[in-house]
Design a protein around this motif. Structure first.
Motif, mmCIF file in Angstrom:
data_model
loop_
_atom_site.group_PDB
_atom_site.id
_atom_site.type_symbol
_atom_site.label_atom_id
_atom_site.label_comp_id
_atom_site.label_asym_id
_atom_site.label_seq_id
_atom_site.Cartn_x
_atom_site.Cartn_y
_atom_site.Cartn_z
ATOM 1 N N GLU A 93 36.534 11.690 38.251
ATOM 2 C CA GLU A 93 36.258 10.258 38.384
ATOM 3 C C GLU A 93 34.823 10.010 38.840
ATOM 4 N N ILE A 94 34.329 10.869 39.746
ATOM 5 C CA ILE A 94 32.934 10.743 40.196
ATOM 6 C C ILE A 94 31.989 11.007 39.023
ATOM 7 N N ALA A 95 32.312 12.019 38.230
ATOM 8 C CA ALA A 95 31.483 12.352 37.073
ATOM 9 C C ALA A 95 31.398 11.173 36.109
ATOM 10 N N GLU A 96 32.527 10.535 35.879
ATOM 11 C CA GLU A 96 32.546 9.382 34.971
ATOM 12 C C GLU A 96 31.743 8.221 35.544
ATOM 13 N N ARG A 97 31.882 7.992 36.839
ATOM 14 C CA ARG A 97 31.194 6.879 37.486
ATOM 15 C C ARG A 97 29.676 7.073 37.472
ATOM 16 N N LEU A 98 29.219 8.310 37.673
ATOM 17 C CA LEU A 98 27.784 8.580 37.783
ATOM 18 C C LEU A 98 27.174 9.140 36.488
ATOM 19 N N TYR A 99 27.987 9.203 35.418
ATOM 20 C CA TYR A 99 27.516 9.722 34.129
ATOM 21 C C TYR A 99 27.000 11.156 34.270
ATOM 22 N N LEU A 100 27.792 11.971 34.948
ATOM 23 C CA LEU A 100 27.469 13.378 35.138
ATOM 24 C C LEU A 100 28.601 14.228 34.576
ATOM 25 N N SER A 101 28.369 15.521 34.429
ATOM 26 C CA SER A 101 29.450 16.423 34.055
ATOM 27 C C SER A 101 30.240 16.778 35.317
ATOM 28 N N THR A 102 31.481 17.177 35.115
ATOM 29 C CA THR A 102 32.306 17.583 36.251
ATOM 30 C C THR A 102 31.688 18.787 36.953
ATOM 31 N N ALA A 103 31.107 19.691 36.181
ATOM 32 C CA ALA A 103 30.472 20.870 36.770
ATOM 33 C C ALA A 103 29.311 20.473 37.674
ATOM 34 N N THR A 104 28.563 19.460 37.269
ATOM 35 C CA THR A 104 27.435 19.001 38.084
ATOM 36 C C THR A 104 27.935 18.388 39.389
ATOM 37 N N VAL A 105 29.028 17.646 39.296
ATOM 38 C CA VAL A 105 29.602 17.053 40.510
ATOM 39 C C VAL A 105 30.052 18.153 41.461
ATOM 40 N N LYS A 106 30.698 19.193 40.932
ATOM 41 C CA LYS A 106 31.129 20.313 41.764
ATOM 42 C C LYS A 106 29.939 20.961 42.459
ATOM 43 N N THR A 107 28.826 21.067 41.734
ATOM 44 C CA THR A 107 27.611 21.646 42.315
ATOM 45 C C THR A 107 27.108 20.772 43.457
ATOM 46 N N HIS A 108 27.123 19.459 43.255
ATOM 47 C CA HIS A 108 26.685 18.543 44.304
ATOM 48 C C HIS A 108 27.588 18.643 45.536
ATOM 49 N N VAL A 109 28.897 18.708 45.310
ATOM 50 C CA VAL A 109 29.840 18.810 46.429
ATOM 51 C C VAL A 109 29.589 20.089 47.213
ATOM 52 N N SER A 110 29.365 21.179 46.503
ATOM 53 C CA SER A 110 29.080 22.458 47.156
ATOM 54 C C SER A 110 27.804 22.365 47.988
ATOM 55 N N ALA A 111 26.779 21.716 47.438
ATOM 56 C CA ALA A 111 25.520 21.567 48.166
ATOM 57 C C ALA A 111 25.697 20.701 49.411
ATOM 58 N N ILE A 112 26.510 19.654 49.287
ATOM 59 C CA ILE A 112 26.786 18.773 50.426
ATOM 60 C C ILE A 112 27.443 19.553 51.559
ATOM 61 N N LEU A 113 28.445 20.348 51.215
ATOM 62 C CA LEU A 113 29.159 21.128 52.236
ATOM 63 C C LEU A 113 28.217 22.115 52.914
ATOM 64 N N THR A 114 27.362 22.755 52.114
ATOM 65 C CA THR A 114 26.425 23.738 52.665
ATOM 66 C C THR A 114 25.412 23.084 53.588
ATOM 67 N N LYS A 115 24.815 21.994 53.146
ATOM 68 C CA LYS A 115 23.779 21.324 53.937
ATOM 69 C C LYS A 115 24.330 20.733 55.233
ATOM 70 N N LEU A 116 25.557 20.244 55.177
ATOM 71 C CA LEU A 116 26.141 19.610 56.365
ATOM 72 C C LEU A 116 26.920 20.592 57.235
ATOM 73 N N GLY A 117 27.064 21.827 56.770
ATOM 74 C CA GLY A 117 27.790 22.825 57.538
ATOM 75 C C GLY A 117 29.270 22.519 57.647
ATOM 76 N N LEU A 118 29.854 22.022 56.551
ATOM 77 C CA LEU A 118 31.258 21.633 56.540
ATOM 78 C C LEU A 118 32.083 22.669 55.792
ATOM 79 N N ARG A 119 33.340 22.776 56.172
ATOM 80 C CA ARG A 119 34.215 23.792 55.573
ATOM 81 C C ARG A 119 34.721 23.384 54.192
ATOM 82 N N ASP A 120 35.049 22.110 54.017
ATOM 83 C CA ASP A 120 35.681 21.701 52.770
ATOM 84 C C ASP A 120 35.562 20.198 52.550
ATOM 85 N N ARG A 121 36.188 19.732 51.484
ATOM 86 C CA ARG A 121 36.106 18.334 51.065
ATOM 87 C C ARG A 121 36.681 17.383 52.117
ATOM 88 N N ILE A 122 37.717 17.816 52.794
ATOM 89 C CA ILE A 122 38.323 16.967 53.815
ATOM 90 C C ILE A 122 37.325 16.671 54.922
#
Length: 221
Positions: free
Chosen positions: A174-203
């Motif tokens: 749904e995020i990919a559709e909203r932002l006109y991105l591929s699902t793989a790109t969204v997954k990459t962004h989520v992974s980067a967010i978790l790494t930069k913020l020092g978070l364990r997971d999506r929750i």
């Protein structure tokens, strides 16, 4: 690869039932049991499981405190909380303590087994509708994490967009559709967010977004 599971619940019958469900799957196995939070921490430290099924309410030390101790000690196990009520206020505290999600105790056996697999893969388990209801109800009751707002500056503008939509309970597709991105790109962004913020997971990313005000709790209808 076999997923190693520890079951922590103060009721013998519940533990026995969960053990039967887990052991009935060829890719899952129970490596330990505990009847309270203190035992849960000790067993998890000794057996180093992939997933801990942790009851919220237990004697001596509850599941929230046990989860906080395991995460604080750097134990790699993912904690999946078990609760009777889907809007139990303790669940929010459990997520903040580092749990990767929660399940109702009346979850169907097949769904419970799949939940263990999902969490073992490093994903968070909390249905989007439940995420929204839970956080909308309880986010305003708990203080934000210290320094959360400053950490937001580490993200790019696009990552902030992805984090905001994640907190609004949108899936990667749904995020990919909203932002006109591929699902793989969204997954990459989520992974980067978790790494930069020092978070364990999506929750934890969702909780963080509420902490810094990217998403606000909505008033009841």
């Amino acid at each position: 690869m076999t997923v190693r599971v520890v079951i922590a619940d103060d009721q013998d019958l519940i533990r026995a039932g969960l053990t039967m469900i887990i052991e009935a799957r060829t890719d899952l196995t129970v490596v330990g049991e505990a009847a309270d939070g203190i035992e849960a921490v000790a067993v998890a430290q000794r057996t180093r499981p992939d997933v801990v099924l942790m009851d919220v309410r237990m004697p001596r030390r509850d599941g929230i405190a046990a989860t906080r101790e395991l995460v604080g000690a750097g134990n790699p196990a993912r904690v999946l909380m078990l609760t009777t009520f889907d809007l139990d206020e303790h669940v929010y505290a459990a997520l903040r303590a580092g749990a990767s999600g929660f399940l109702l105790k009346d979850t169907r056996p097949a769904d419970l087994a799949e939940a263990v697999r999902v969490v073992a893969r490093g994903e968070a388990l909390l249905a989007p509708t439940v995420t929204r209801r839970l956080l909308d109800r309880f986010a305003d009751r708990l203080p934000g994490a210290p320094g959360s707002a400053g950490r937001l500056a580490a993200l790019t503008a696009r990552e902030v967009e992805v984090l905001t939509l994640t907190a609004r309970a949108l899936s990667n597709a749904e995020i990919a559709e909203r932002l006109y991105l591929s699902t793989a790109t969204v997954k990459t962004h989520v992974s980067a967010i978790l790494t930069k913020l020092g978070l364990r997971d999506r929750i934890q990313a969702v909780v963080f977004a509420y902490d810094v005000g990217l998403v606000r709790a909505e008033p009841p209808d």
